[in-house]
Design a protein around this motif. Structure first.
Motif, PDB file in Angstrom:
ATOM      1  N   GLY A  12       0.795  -1.236   0.000  1.00  0.00           N
ATOM      2  CA  GLY A  12       0.000   0.000   0.000  1.00  0.00           C
ATOM      3  C   GLY A  12       0.824   1.281   0.000  1.00  0.00           C
ATOM      4  N   CYS A  13       2.153   1.154  -0.050  1.00  0.00           N
ATOM      5  CA  CYS A  13       2.965   2.385   0.009  1.00  0.00           C
ATOM      6  C   CYS A  13       2.961   3.129  -1.328  1.00  0.00           C
ATOM      7  N   GLY A  14       2.527   2.469  -2.388  1.00  0.00           N
ATOM      8  CA  GLY A  14       2.383   3.190  -3.660  1.00  0.00           C
ATOM      9  C   GLY A  14       3.337   2.768  -4.775  1.00  0.00           C
ATOM     10  N   LYS A  15       3.903   1.570  -4.676  1.00  0.00           N
ATOM     11  CA  LYS A  15       4.890   1.127  -5.681  1.00  0.00           C
ATOM     12  C   LYS A  15       4.250   0.962  -7.067  1.00  0.00           C
ATOM     13  N   THR A  31      -5.002   5.282 -10.043  1.00  0.00           N
ATOM     14  CA  THR A  31      -4.273   4.325  -9.204  1.00  0.00           C
ATOM     15  C   THR A  31      -5.120   3.834  -8.022  1.00  0.00           C
ATOM     16  N   ARG A  32      -6.226   4.536  -7.754  1.00  0.00           N
ATOM     17  CA  ARG A  32      -7.089   4.106  -6.634  1.00  0.00           C
ATOM     18  C   ARG A  32      -7.703   2.748  -6.923  1.00  0.00           C
ATOM     19  N   ARG A  33      -7.756   2.396  -8.194  1.00  0.00           N
ATOM     20  CA  ARG A  33      -8.380   1.115  -8.574  1.00  0.00           C
ATOM     21  C   ARG A  33      -7.404  -0.060  -8.498  1.00  0.00           C
ATOM     22  N   HIS A 130       7.356   8.719   0.287  1.00  0.00           N
ATOM     23  CA  HIS A 130       6.230   8.861  -0.642  1.00  0.00           C
ATOM     24  C   HIS A 130       4.937   9.290   0.059  1.00  0.00           C
ATOM     25  N   LYS A 131       4.014   9.805  -0.750  1.00  0.00           N
ATOM     26  CA  LYS A 131       2.721  10.353  -0.302  1.00  0.00           C
ATOM     27  C   LYS A 131       2.954  11.623   0.512  1.00  0.00           C
ATOM     28  N   MET A 132       3.940  12.389   0.098  1.00  0.00           N
ATOM     29  CA  MET A 132       4.266  13.640   0.791  1.00  0.00           C
ATOM     30  C   MET A 132       3.061  14.583   0.789  1.00  0.00           C
TER      31      MET A 132
HETATM   32  P1  GTP Z   1       1.248  -3.735  -2.822  1.00  0.00           P
HETATM   33  O1  GTP Z   1       0.999  -4.113  -4.242  1.00  0.00           O
HETATM   34  O2  GTP Z   1       0.251  -4.352  -1.863  1.00  0.00           O
HETATM   35  O3  GTP Z   1       2.647  -3.989  -2.376  1.00  0.00           O
HETATM   36  O4  GTP Z   1       0.978  -2.134  -2.689  1.00  0.00           O
HETATM   37  P2  GTP Z   1       1.650  -0.950  -3.541  1.00  0.00           P
HETATM   38  O5  GTP Z   1       2.852  -0.457  -2.829  1.00  0.00           O
HETATM   39  O6  GTP Z   1       1.859  -1.383  -4.950  1.00  0.00           O
HETATM   40  O7  GTP Z   1       0.518   0.197  -3.427  1.00  0.00           O
HETATM   41  P3  GTP Z   1      -0.406   0.756  -4.585  1.00  0.00           P
HETATM   42  O8  GTP Z   1       0.396   1.336  -5.684  1.00  0.00           O
HETATM   43  O9  GTP Z   1      -1.387  -0.285  -4.960  1.00  0.00           O
HETATM   44  O10 GTP Z   1      -1.099   2.010  -3.861  1.00  0.00           O
HETATM   45  C1  GTP Z   1      -1.953   1.927  -2.748  1.00  0.00           C
HETATM   46  C2  GTP Z   1      -2.801   3.183  -2.659  1.00  0.00           C
HETATM   47  O11 GTP Z   1      -1.986   4.324  -2.401  1.00  0.00           O
HETATM   48  C3  GTP Z   1      -3.609   3.510  -3.913  1.00  0.00           C
HETATM   49  O12 GTP Z   1      -4.954   3.764  -3.508  1.00  0.00           O
HETATM   50  C4  GTP Z   1      -2.987   4.779  -4.458  1.00  0.00           C
HETATM   51  O13 GTP Z   1      -3.929   5.641  -5.101  1.00  0.00           O
HETATM   52  C5  GTP Z   1      -2.424   5.413  -3.209  1.00  0.00           C
HETATM   53  N1  GTP Z   1      -1.246   6.265  -3.486  1.00  0.00           N
HETATM   54  C6  GTP Z   1      -0.154   5.949  -4.207  1.00  0.00           C
HETATM   55  N2  GTP Z   1       0.716   6.975  -4.263  1.00  0.00           N
HETATM   56  C7  GTP Z   1       0.145   7.991  -3.548  1.00  0.00           C
HETATM   57  C8  GTP Z   1       0.561   9.332  -3.238  1.00  0.00           C
HETATM   58  O14 GTP Z   1       1.623   9.844  -3.632  1.00  0.00           O
HETATM   59  N3  GTP Z   1      -0.285  10.069  -2.471  1.00  0.00           N
HETATM   60  C9  GTP Z   1      -1.490   9.578  -2.016  1.00  0.00           C
HETATM   61  N4  GTP Z   1      -2.244  10.383  -1.281  1.00  0.00           N
HETATM   62  N5  GTP Z   1      -1.905   8.331  -2.296  1.00  0.00           N
HETATM   63  C10 GTP Z   1      -1.104   7.540  -3.065  1.00  0.00           C
END
Ligand code: GTP
Length: 390
Positions: A12-15, A31-33, A130-132
């Protein structure tokens, strides 16, 4: 053997979001999806024609992380060129949950770089905070610098424990960036990451410098075609860039000797003397940012201070804008989409800019400040330069 780019961090960190934004033309809201990544998702991203990034998006759920560090250790951490570790800043404003999350992150990070030292000691490490956007504006700088400090300390501990001579001598410099999918900061970080993978970047910048001189352009920037990441940038040695232009040699460090481009303990970049003091310029001293790639040995360095109002992320803003513009063009009805984005011409009171394709894999942007330079001559020069750069 192709070297890997490992993308790691907790679930969920946003990779996957950042990967999809940069390489698959997603918009931030799309990306929310995205669902959770199962185990490792491999992709071979073709970049600049011949360069292939072997990207490993490593799902961050705890069971996967434990397995990378144990059963899959040698498979995951060998032949790595770059490790990008993403830290989620959710909860960074305080609160017990946020602190726990950060500490868990730090433990995984330490374990990952220990494994990296064991299997790929030459790999480069990039940490993205990330997500600053979720951190209050007034607190961003403080949160960033305290986290960077801690990351550097942890990284040094690992290097010393691993008795890795090179890393320990360097103080093991990780490169840190504050990022968000909602602004250009992501482009800045990824531009810097991919630049480390481009062979002969210095040669490209020398040729760009010639083009900048020929066109009397203040600054010239090359973007990769599909991602619009900044690959190289340079300034003309005669024309002043949009801010101010100084010759590196004309500014003497107070201690004598040379300036080097570096980051301080808290992750602020700038030209510093050998004692780590920031360079001072006619515009005042302070944070100084290079408008050429720091790794390139270009003679002329264009830079400005924060006080002078020059935005160090100005080109990445262009990346973000143009990429969104391209996506909008693609959404036009079928007929009009045949006239896809080709070139952009921009006129402002104190400068003109021209963006056009340079080679089959790149776009070029030239900024001109001198009002006597005709746009037609810039266009002609770009046209004539195409074969040379191809
Ligand atoms: P895993 O596949 O489980 O390892 O997670 P991941 O690290 O790939 O996370 P993913 O990219 O699926 O993102 C999880 C959520 O974080 C999504 O709902 C994105 O929209 C949100 N997200 C990603 N980057 C940002 C950001 O810079 N800011 C905010 N506010 N949300 C973000």
């Amino acid at each position: 053997m192709k070297r890997k780019v490992l993308l790691m961090g907790q679930s969920g960190c946003g990779k996957t979001s950042m990967r999809s934004l940069i390489f698959s033309s997603y918009r931030a809201a799309d990306t929310r999806r995205l669902g959770s990544t199962l185990d490792v998702e491999h992709s071979h991203v073709r970049f600049l024609g011949n360069l292939v990034l072997n990207l490993w998006d490593c799902g961050g759920q705890q069971s996967y992380m434990d397995s990378y560090l144990d059963k899959q250790r040698s498979q995951v951490f060998s032949t790595v060129g770059v490790l990008i570790y993403v830290f989620d800043l959710v909860g960074a404003e305080g609160g017990e949950e946020g602190i726990e999350e950060w500490e868990r992150d730090l433990r995984y990070y330490k374990d990952c770089i220990s494994a990296l030292y064991q299997y790929s000691p030459d790999a480069q490490v990039f940490c993205l905070l990330h997500k600053m956007d979720l951190v209050d504006k007034s607190r961003r700088a403080a949160v960033y610098s305290s986290r960077v400090k801690e990351l550097r300390r942890k990284s040094r501990e690992v290097a010393q424990a691993a008795a890795n001579a090179r890393a320990a001598a360097d103080g093991f410099r990780v490169h840190c960036f504050a990022t968000s999918i909602w602004d250009e900061s992501l482009y800045r970080a990824w531009s810097r990451i991919v630049q480390t993978q481009i062979p002969a970047l210095g040669v490209l910048e020398r040729h760009l410098q010639q083009l900048a001189d020929t066109c009397s352009a203040s600054e010239v920037v090359v973007f990769e075609r599909t991602t619009f990441l900044v690959i190289a940038k340079t300034a003309s040695s005669s024309a002043a860039p949009l801010s101010s232009s100084f010759n590196k040699d004309s500014i003497q460090p107070s201690s004598g000797g040379r300036y080097i481009y570096d980051e301080d303990e808290e992750g602020l970049e700038g030209f510093r003397d050998t004692q780590g003091r920031v360079a001072s310029t006619p515009l005042g001293s302070g944070f100084i940012t290079s408008s050429t790639h720091p790794a390139a040995h270009s003679e002329t360095v264009a830079f400005g201070t924060r006080a002078a109002g020059l935005d160090p992320e100005r080109f990445e803003k262009v990346s973000e804008l143009i990429k969104n513009f391209k996506l909008s063009c693609q959404k036009l009805p079928a007929k009009s989409s045949q006239c896809e984005f080709q070139a952009v011409e921009l006129k402002a009171p104190n400068f003109s800019a021209y963006i056009d394709s340079l080679t089959s894999n790149t776009y070029i942007m030239l900024l001109v400040r001198d009002p006597s330079i005709q746009m037609a001559s810039i266009k002609l020069n770009v046209q004539l330069a195409r074969d040379h750069f191809e």
